[in-house]
Motif scaffolding. Structure first.
Motif, short mmCIF file in Angstrom:
data_model
loop_
_atom_site.label_atom_id
_atom_site.label_comp_id
_atom_site.label_asym_id
_atom_site.label_seq_id
_atom_site.Cartn_x
_atom_site.Cartn_y
_atom_site.Cartn_z
N ASN A 143 60.03 36.10 62.69
CA ASN A 143 60.21 35.72 61.29
C ASN A 143 59.90 36.93 60.41
OD1 ASN A 143 60.56 34.13 58.96
ND2 ASN A 143 58.37 33.66 58.90
N ILE A 144 60.90 37.40 59.65
CA ILE A 144 60.77 38.58 58.82
C ILE A 144 60.85 38.21 57.34
CG2 ILE A 144 61.75 40.82 58.21
CD1 ILE A 144 60.52 40.74 61.00
N GLN A 145 59.89 38.68 56.56
CA GLN A 145 59.94 38.50 55.11
C GLN A 145 60.33 39.84 54.48
OE1 GLN A 145 56.72 36.39 53.05
NE2 GLN A 145 56.71 37.99 51.47
N PRO A 146 61.56 39.95 53.92
CA PRO A 146 62.01 41.22 53.34
C PRO A 146 61.39 41.46 51.97
CG PRO A 146 63.70 39.55 53.08
CD PRO A 146 62.60 38.90 53.88
N GLU A 147 61.09 42.74 51.69
CA GLU A 147 60.51 43.11 50.40
C GLU A 147 61.11 44.42 49.91
OE1 GLU A 147 56.31 43.41 50.97
OE2 GLU A 147 56.00 41.25 51.20
N PHE A 148 61.14 44.59 48.60
CA PHE A 148 61.55 45.87 48.00
C PHE A 148 60.78 46.07 46.70
CE2 PHE A 148 64.28 48.08 44.88
CZ PHE A 148 64.25 49.35 45.47
N GLY A 149 60.02 47.15 46.67
CA GLY A 149 59.28 47.48 45.46
C GLY A 149 58.15 46.54 45.14
N LYS A 150 57.70 45.77 46.11
CA LYS A 150 56.61 44.82 45.87
C LYS A 150 55.26 45.53 46.05
CE LYS A 150 54.88 40.27 47.27
NZ LYS A 150 55.06 39.12 48.19
N SER A 151 54.37 45.34 45.11
CA SER A 151 53.07 46.03 45.16
C SER A 151 52.02 45.15 45.85
CB SER A 151 52.60 46.38 43.75
OG SER A 151 52.51 45.20 42.96
N ASP A 152 52.23 44.90 47.14
CA ASP A 152 51.24 44.14 47.91
C ASP A 152 50.54 45.09 48.88
OD1 ASP A 152 53.39 44.62 49.53
OD2 ASP A 152 53.39 42.66 50.49
N THR A 153 49.55 44.58 49.60
CA THR A 153 48.82 45.39 50.57
C THR A 153 49.73 45.78 51.72
OG1 THR A 153 46.79 44.20 50.02
CG2 THR A 153 46.80 45.46 52.08
N LYS A 154 49.75 47.05 52.04
CA LYS A 154 50.64 47.56 53.09
C LYS A 154 49.95 47.75 54.44
CE LYS A 154 53.87 47.80 49.96
NZ LYS A 154 54.95 46.79 49.95
N ASP A 155 48.77 47.16 54.60
CA ASP A 155 48.08 47.26 55.89
C ASP A 155 48.80 46.43 56.94
OD1 ASP A 155 46.14 48.81 54.67
OD2 ASP A 155 44.85 47.09 54.23
N ILE A 156 48.71 46.89 58.20
CA ILE A 156 49.35 46.14 59.29
C ILE A 156 48.77 44.75 59.40
CG2 ILE A 156 49.66 46.04 61.79
CD1 ILE A 156 49.74 49.06 61.83
N ILE A 157 47.45 44.65 59.36
CA ILE A 157 46.76 43.35 59.45
C ILE A 157 46.14 43.05 58.09
CG2 ILE A 157 45.00 41.98 60.60
CD1 ILE A 157 47.38 42.79 62.37
N VAL A 158 46.50 41.92 57.54
CA VAL A 158 45.97 41.47 56.24
C VAL A 158 45.33 40.11 56.43
CG1 VAL A 158 46.49 40.88 53.86
CG2 VAL A 158 47.73 42.75 54.97
N GLN A 159 44.07 39.99 56.01
CA GLN A 159 43.39 38.70 56.13
C GLN A 159 43.92 37.77 55.05
OE1 GLN A 159 40.90 37.91 58.50
NE2 GLN A 159 41.30 35.84 57.76
N ASP A 160 44.60 36.70 55.47
CA ASP A 160 45.19 35.77 54.50
C ASP A 160 44.12 34.98 53.74
OD1 ASP A 160 47.81 35.15 56.85
OD2 ASP A 160 47.86 36.39 55.06
#
Length: 304
Positions: free
Chosen positions: A287-304
């Motif tokens: 399952n892939i969520q595509p993004e462009f120009g979104k300023s979210d955390t770019k870490d491989i693992i993100v604690q939800d």
């Protein structure tokens, strides 16, 4: 990406159910005989083997119920259906192995402090019967235990019980010819230690699946590095990898693209990602969520 199950897989599933039923009836008969024999002979090893056989019956019934639940279809209330029923059964069965082992150790210590004379002939014949019955059940489940955690949990119960019966037989022979009565308690103690060792490994494996841990065979860092090298992909982050059951490993991630691509272009890249991940790492749900120009955390693992 999902992959359909073949007809041969469904046939194997039905065969598993039949083999579990046969094993259940065999172990009920063995348990009843060993309880009666253990009481008549005063053999703790035989009674402990009967207790383990009873746990086999319970574990086999749990495995059979889970085996049937897996085939139920998903619904709005259960979007994954009962796909984890067999993993839960494996966890329960592994736990019972350890609990039974602890109880056996307590009884073995008590009996060792106060050894009793035992009717060895009855112990010998009943242990031979248990070896034959459990040996047949082990052969029925052996092949499927390699690829199914639920079947493996049932198989381990039966295998350890067969080995326990071999130990009881050896003890019966030593008591018959050498009058070594304390061997009954020592063998019980050794059987219990083996049960703990076998049960803990399965408990650990099933816990990892239930806790959504990344499978040991999946190198997350490597996958991310490879995907980051794909054309137009800027960054792969917020990754989750988990094993749903024996047949499904899921991968989901946020994919940051270098430019604002169209849905058609995304579908082409998504298809390449799915094929790569499936062929290289045997991950069959992506399952892939595509993004462009979104300023979210770019870490491989993100604690939800």
């Amino acid at each position: 990406m999902s992959h359909s199950h073949s007809h041969s897989h469904l046939h194997a599933h039905d065969l598993n159910g039949r083999n579990l039923l046969i094993s259940i009836f065999f172990n009920i008969a063995i348990t009843v005989a060993q309880v009666i024999g253990g009481l008549l002979s005063s053999s703790l090893a035989l009674l402990s083997d009967a207790l383990h056989n009873f746990s086999d019956v319970v574990s086999l019934i749990i495995s059979y119920i889970a085996h049937k639940l897996v085939k139920r279809k998903a619904s709005l209330k259960r979007t994954f259906g009962y796909k984890r029923a067999e993993i839960l059964a494996a966890f329960i069965n592994a736990s019972t192995l350890i609990i039974v082992a602890v109880l056996l150790i307590i009884e073995a210590v008590k009996r060792f402090q106060n050894p009793q004379q035992i009717e060895s002939n009855l112990v010998i014949w009943l242990s031979v019967m248990a070896i034959i019955g459990n040996g047949f059940s082990v052969l029925l489940l052996k092949n499927n235990a390699k690829s199914n955690m639920n079947m493996k949990s049932a198989y381990l119960h039966l295998l350890t019980d067969m080995m326990a019966s071999v130990a009881v037989l050896v003890g019966g022979l030593l008591m018959k010819f050498y009058q070594i009565w304390w061997i009954d308690s020592v063998l019980t103690f050794l059987i219990a230690l083996y049960l703990i060792w076998m049960g803990f490994a399965l408990l650990k494996a099933s816990t990892k699946v239930l806790m959504l841990f990344t499978p040991d065979s999946i190198p997350v860092d490597e996958i991310v590095t490879k995907l980051n090298s794909f054309e137009t992909i800027s960054n792969v982050h917020h990754v989750h990898v988990w094993q749903l059951n024996e047949e499904e490993i899921h991968f989901e991630a946020h994919v940051d693209f270098e430019k604002d691509i169209s849905l058609t272009e995304f579908d082409v890249i998504r298809s390449k990602i799915e094929d790569f991940i499936y062929n290289k790492y045997d991950i069959n749900h992506v399952n892939i969520q595509p993004e462009f120009g979104k300023s979210d955390t770019k870490d491989i693992i993100v604690q939800d």
